[in-house]
Design a protein around this motif. Structure first.
Motif, PDB file in Angstrom:
ATOM      1  N   PHE A 147       4.721  -3.497  11.905  1.00  0.00           N
ATOM      2  CA  PHE A 147       4.184  -2.247  12.423  1.00  0.00           C
ATOM      3  C   PHE A 147       5.279  -1.329  12.959  1.00  0.00           C
ATOM      4  N   VAL A 148       6.161  -1.890  13.804  1.00  0.00           N
ATOM      5  CA  VAL A 148       7.228  -1.067  14.376  1.00  0.00           C
ATOM      6  C   VAL A 148       8.321  -0.813  13.338  1.00  0.00           C
ATOM      7  N   GLY A 149       8.687  -1.871  12.591  1.00  0.00           N
ATOM      8  CA  GLY A 149       9.778  -1.731  11.635  1.00  0.00           C
ATOM      9  C   GLY A 149       9.437  -0.857  10.445  1.00  0.00           C
ATOM     10  N   PHE A 150       8.315  -1.152   9.780  1.00  0.00           N
ATOM     11  CA  PHE A 150       7.959  -0.402   8.576  1.00  0.00           C
ATOM     12  C   PHE A 150       7.271   0.913   8.917  1.00  0.00           C
ATOM     13  N   PRO A 166      -0.125  -4.838   7.439  1.00  0.00           N
ATOM     14  CA  PRO A 166       0.587  -4.571   6.189  1.00  0.00           C
ATOM     15  C   PRO A 166      -0.023  -3.429   5.383  1.00  0.00           C
ATOM     16  N   ALA A 167      -1.354  -3.322   5.400  1.00  0.00           N
ATOM     17  CA  ALA A 167      -1.996  -2.245   4.649  1.00  0.00           C
ATOM     18  C   ALA A 167      -1.545  -0.881   5.145  1.00  0.00           C
ATOM     19  N   ILE A 168      -1.383  -0.748   6.442  1.00  0.00           N
ATOM     20  CA  ILE A 168      -0.928   0.516   7.016  1.00  0.00           C
ATOM     21  C   ILE A 168       0.581   0.695   6.809  1.00  0.00           C
ATOM     22  N   SER A 169       1.341  -0.304   7.218  1.00  0.00           N
ATOM     23  CA  SER A 169       2.804  -0.174   7.240  1.00  0.00           C
ATOM     24  C   SER A 169       3.396  -0.078   5.841  1.00  0.00           C
ATOM     25  N   GLU A 170       3.010  -0.979   4.965  1.00  0.00           N
ATOM     26  CA  GLU A 170       3.604  -0.994   3.629  1.00  0.00           C
ATOM     27  C   GLU A 170       3.205   0.227   2.815  1.00  0.00           C
ATOM     28  N   GLU A 171       1.984   0.713   3.001  1.00  0.00           N
ATOM     29  CA  GLU A 171       1.582   1.905   2.256  1.00  0.00           C
ATOM     30  C   GLU A 171       2.323   3.145   2.735  1.00  0.00           C
ATOM     31  N   LEU A 172       2.550   3.260   4.035  1.00  0.00           N
ATOM     32  CA  LEU A 172       3.317   4.397   4.535  1.00  0.00           C
ATOM     33  C   LEU A 172       4.713   4.418   3.919  1.00  0.00           C
ATOM     34  N   ARG A 188       1.963  -8.924  -8.268  1.00  0.00           N
ATOM     35  CA  ARG A 188       2.200  -7.970  -7.185  1.00  0.00           C
ATOM     36  C   ARG A 188       2.660  -6.627  -7.749  1.00  0.00           C
ATOM     37  N   PHE A 189       3.381  -6.653  -8.843  1.00  0.00           N
ATOM     38  CA  PHE A 189       3.784  -5.412  -9.503  1.00  0.00           C
ATOM     39  C   PHE A 189       2.563  -4.656 -10.008  1.00  0.00           C
ATOM     40  N   VAL A 190       1.626  -5.366 -10.613  1.00  0.00           N
ATOM     41  CA  VAL A 190       0.390  -4.728 -11.099  1.00  0.00           C
ATOM     42  C   VAL A 190      -0.413  -4.176  -9.927  1.00  0.00           C
ATOM     43  N   LEU A 191      -0.468  -4.934  -8.823  1.00  0.00           N
ATOM     44  CA  LEU A 191      -1.141  -4.424  -7.619  1.00  0.00           C
ATOM     45  C   LEU A 191      -0.459  -3.146  -7.154  1.00  0.00           C
ATOM     46  N   GLY A 192       0.865  -3.122  -7.185  1.00  0.00           N
ATOM     47  CA  GLY A 192       1.592  -1.922  -6.793  1.00  0.00           C
ATOM     48  C   GLY A 192       1.256  -0.731  -7.682  1.00  0.00           C
ATOM     49  N   LEU A 193       1.045  -0.984  -8.978  1.00  0.00           N
ATOM     50  CA  LEU A 193       0.641   0.091  -9.885  1.00  0.00           C
ATOM     51  C   LEU A 193      -0.732   0.643  -9.504  1.00  0.00           C
ATOM     52  N   LEU A 194      -1.673  -0.253  -9.233  1.00  0.00           N
ATOM     53  CA  LEU A 194      -3.006   0.190  -8.835  1.00  0.00           C
ATOM     54  C   LEU A 194      -2.939   1.041  -7.568  1.00  0.00           C
ATOM     55  N   LEU A 195      -2.211   0.549  -6.576  1.00  0.00           N
ATOM     56  CA  LEU A 195      -2.087   1.283  -5.316  1.00  0.00           C
ATOM     57  C   LEU A 195      -1.361   2.613  -5.529  1.00  0.00           C
ATOM     58  N   GLY A 196      -0.358   2.593  -6.385  1.00  0.00           N
ATOM     59  CA  GLY A 196       0.407   3.807  -6.640  1.00  0.00           C
ATOM     60  C   GLY A 196      -0.417   4.893  -7.295  1.00  0.00           C
ATOM     61  N   SER A 202      -5.407  10.482  -5.653  1.00  0.00           N
ATOM     62  CA  SER A 202      -6.211  10.923  -4.514  1.00  0.00           C
ATOM     63  C   SER A 202      -5.497  11.916  -3.609  1.00  0.00           C
ATOM     64  N   GLY A 203      -4.175  11.791  -3.475  1.00  0.00           N
ATOM     65  CA  GLY A 203      -3.440  12.653  -2.575  1.00  0.00           C
ATOM     66  C   GLY A 203      -3.673  12.331  -1.112  1.00  0.00           C
ATOM     67  N   ASN A 204      -4.139  11.128  -0.832  1.00  0.00           N
ATOM     68  CA  ASN A 204      -4.386  10.741   0.557  1.00  0.00           C
ATOM     69  C   ASN A 204      -4.054   9.264   0.725  1.00  0.00           C
ATOM     70  N   ILE A 205      -3.198   8.951   1.688  1.00  0.00           N
ATOM     71  CA  ILE A 205      -2.706   7.587   1.874  1.00  0.00           C
ATOM     72  C   ILE A 205      -3.806   6.625   2.279  1.00  0.00           C
ATOM     73  N   LEU A 206      -4.928   7.135   2.794  1.00  0.00           N
ATOM     74  CA  LEU A 206      -6.017   6.252   3.215  1.00  0.00           C
ATOM     75  C   LEU A 206      -6.628   5.503   2.042  1.00  0.00           C
ATOM     76  N   VAL A 207      -6.575   6.080   0.846  1.00  0.00           N
ATOM     77  CA  VAL A 207      -7.186   5.427  -0.320  1.00  0.00           C
ATOM     78  C   VAL A 207      -6.424   4.150  -0.704  1.00  0.00           C
ATOM     79  N   PRO A 208      -5.090   4.187  -0.925  1.00  0.00           N
ATOM     80  CA  PRO A 208      -4.391   2.919  -1.187  1.00  0.00           C
ATOM     81  C   PRO A 208      -4.390   1.988   0.012  1.00  0.00           C
ATOM     82  N   MET A 209      -4.456   2.528   1.231  1.00  0.00           N
ATOM     83  CA  MET A 209      -4.559   1.656   2.404  1.00  0.00           C
ATOM     84  C   MET A 209      -5.847   0.838   2.351  1.00  0.00           C
TER      85      MET A 209
END
Length: 351
Positions: free
Chosen positions: A74-77, A178-184, A225-233, A239-246
């Motif tokens: 949370f603090v680091g990412f 992680p959903a918040i930090s890694e997506e940011l 995990r790469f495929v998951l990253g594609l979906l999130l990306g 969408s233009g909004n970080i809440l969707v991949p979060m």
């Protein structure tokens, strides 16, 4: 608000500044971990590393490890990403979510996409787990498997949910944070700048997904995990909004934890082991493929509606370079333009 550094920096320079910001944030996180570890658990700075690497050998090992992981992420990412945005003079909401508000249906459909894709992903997990490197790289393969075995043992210790309280702490630390930090970091900053740097949404999304998977340092889990990253990306790009991949990222992590908790309680069949490296029966995989494809089509059609704009398709700008209004006659996707960090049109955007 004017930032400490220019917001007209080249995307590569911005990514370098992100690394500096993350390094500084990790140092701050380390300070908080040492302070909280000593305050709540009586563990000194020199002992924390040993405790968190071998949590089962210490009475407070599990709690301290979860605290350390949560604070570090949370603090680091998240802290590093938010600090970068602050330094460049942007408001976080404008930088990470230029397209607002987000219909609740988008979040729900993003979550359903992840759930629907789980049987399909088991085929990638099974294939990747059995992957072998050439004989010339046998030493690298043995090293990678040894490291992953160690990581798996640590993960198994941290996900030993012998009480409901432990489970919900795990949800907070392993799913929410992680959903918040890694997506940011990976979608909000890395992907955004890669898309702008390459002036191609697809190249940016794929490179960001590669970095997202590689940073976890798990060779035998790299492909899923790469495929998951594609979906999130693509969810973020559409969408233009970080809440969707979060929302999608959280669903992925929470579903795995929930299945694991249910299995530990013997509430589900052993076949639903989230740690298994075996593919599900083909009828499940085929159904998963069809439903996932249908959901992706629905999301693409609705999230890329021409009456809206995505994170790299801003057109009408306010004073700070963020979308203030939409043009009366939106450009078709093929004619979309990409913008510089200060909101200046810098060239045609390659779809």
């Amino acid at each position: 608000m004017k930032g400490f550094v220019s917001n007209r920096l080249h995307p590569l320079v911005t990514l370098i500044l992100l690394l500096v910001s993350l390094l500084a944030a990790f140092c701050v996180a380390g300070f908080f971990i040492s302070m909280l570890g000593n305050l709540f658990f009586g563990v000194g700075l020199q002992e924390i590393g040993n405790v968190t690497q071998h949590p089962t050998q210490h009475p407070q090992g599990w709690a301290l490890s979860m605290l350390s992981q949560g604070v570090l992420l949370f603090v680091g990412f998240a802290g590093g990403a938010l600090a970068l945005v602050k330094f460049t003079g942007y408001r976080a909401a404008d930088y990470f979510a230029p397209r607002r508000p987000v219909p609740g249906l988008w979040l729900l459909m993003a979550a359903l996409l992840i759930i629907a894709s789980l049987p399909l992903m088991t085929t990638l997990i099974a294939w990747n787990a059995q992957l072998h490197l050439p004989d010339a790289l046998r030493g690298v393969e043995e090293w990678a498997r040894e490291k992953e075995d160690q990581a798996q043992a640590l993960t198994k210790a941290l996900t030993d949910f012998n009480s409901p309280l432990r489970f919900w702490v795990g949800v907070l630390v392993i799913a929410v944070v992680p959903a918040i930090s890694e997506e940011l970091v990976f979608r909000g900053v890395v992907q955004r700048n890669l898309v702008q740097g390459f002036t191609s949404r697809h190249v940016g999304v794929w490179v960001a997904a590669f970095i997202f998977s590689a940073i976890h340092v798990q060779f035998f889990g790299f492909v899923p995990r790469f495929v998951l990253g594609l979906l999130l990306g693509y969810l973020y790009e559409w969408s233009g909004n970080i809440l969707v991949p979060m929302a999608a990222h959280f669903t992925q992590n929470f579903t795995q934890l929930l299945l694991l908790y249910w299995q530990q309680r013997q509430w589900v069949s052993p076949e639903l082991d989230p740690d298994a490296n075996e593919a599900m029966p083909w009828p499940w995989v085929l159904s998963s493929l069809l439903v996932t494809a249908g959901l992706l089509y629905w999301l693409h059609e609705h999230l890329t509606d021409d009456t809206e704009t995505g994170p790299t398709q801003l057109r009408t700008l306010g004073g700070k370079g963020v979308a203030a209004s939409l043009p009366e006659a939106p450009l078709p996707p093929a004619a979309a333009r990409t913008l510089g960090r200060d909101g200046v049109d810098v060239g045609r955007y390659r779809d």
